[in-house]
Design a protein around this motif. Structure first.
Motif, PDB file in Angstrom:
ATOM      1  N   ASN A  81       0.824  -1.195   0.000  1.00 41.41           N
ATOM      2  CA  ASN A  81       0.000   0.000   0.000  1.00 41.41           C
ATOM      3  C   ASN A  81       0.870   1.262   0.000  1.00 41.41           C
ATOM      4  O   ASN A  81       0.632   2.194  -0.773  1.00 41.41           O
ATOM      5  CB  ASN A  81      -0.908  -0.037   1.229  1.00 41.41           C
ATOM      6  N   ALA A  84       2.596   1.560  -3.364  1.00 41.25           N
ATOM      7  CA  ALA A  84       1.633   1.967  -4.394  1.00 41.25           C
ATOM      8  C   ALA A  84       1.282   3.441  -4.263  1.00 41.25           C
ATOM      9  O   ALA A  84       1.161   4.151  -5.272  1.00 41.25           O
ATOM     10  CB  ALA A  84       0.376   1.103  -4.301  1.00 41.25           C
ATOM     11  N   THR A  93      -4.536   4.274  -5.957  1.00 45.66           N
ATOM     12  CA  THR A  93      -4.173   3.175  -5.056  1.00 45.66           C
ATOM     13  C   THR A  93      -5.400   2.622  -4.347  1.00 45.66           C
ATOM     14  O   THR A  93      -5.624   1.404  -4.337  1.00 45.66           O
ATOM     15  CB  THR A  93      -3.129   3.639  -4.023  1.00 45.66           C
TER      16      THR A  93
END
Length: 141
Positions: A81, A84, A93
């Protein structure tokens, strides 16, 4: 209705956490941010368990071993996460994560995993998925 409200709150909190994690990752490193996030999450959850007096955690022996390590996946979730966010920004994202979650969930339900009844997808569901993917492509370009 309560379930929908909690799902919406969860979505808001995931977005806030993802943004905070990206900033923390910039300052101390991605894996370090994952460790900090998981550590504070553990402390907060244990505080809530203690404050509510919930003793159901004592039933841990009843949970299958492979499910006990579900929290370990969070380290990889947080790492991917944060990475991204740095590459795609927040909107793309979060959108991509939601679509991936939906597709993975549909696949698991279709396969009947975890004791779920097998899901039968009809044309409207496939159209909805395609519209979501189209939306993320629109956000990306």
């Amino acid at each position: 209705m309560k379930g929908i409200l909690l799902a919406v709150l969860g979505g808001v909190f995931i977005t806030l956490q993802s943004t905070a994690n990206a900033v923390i990752g910039d300052q101390i490193g991605t894996w370090q941010a994952a460790a900090l996030t998981q550590g504070t999450g553990f402390a907060a959850a244990m505080l809530i368990v203690w404050l509510t007096g919930d003793l159901s955690w004592k039933n841990l022996k009843q949970v299958k071993l492979q499910y006990r390590f579900g929290g370990a996946l969070a380290a990889f979730i947080i790492f991917s996460n944060i990475t991204a966010f740095h590459h795609n920004g927040a909107a793309v994202t979060v959108s991509a994560m939601l679509i991936a979650q939906i597709l993975a969930t549909l696949g698991m339900e279709k396969a009947g995993w975890f004791g779920n009844l097998e899901l039968r997808l009809r044309t409207p569901q496939w159209i909805g998925i395609m519209l979501m993917i189209t939306g993320i492509l629109c956000l990306s370009f």
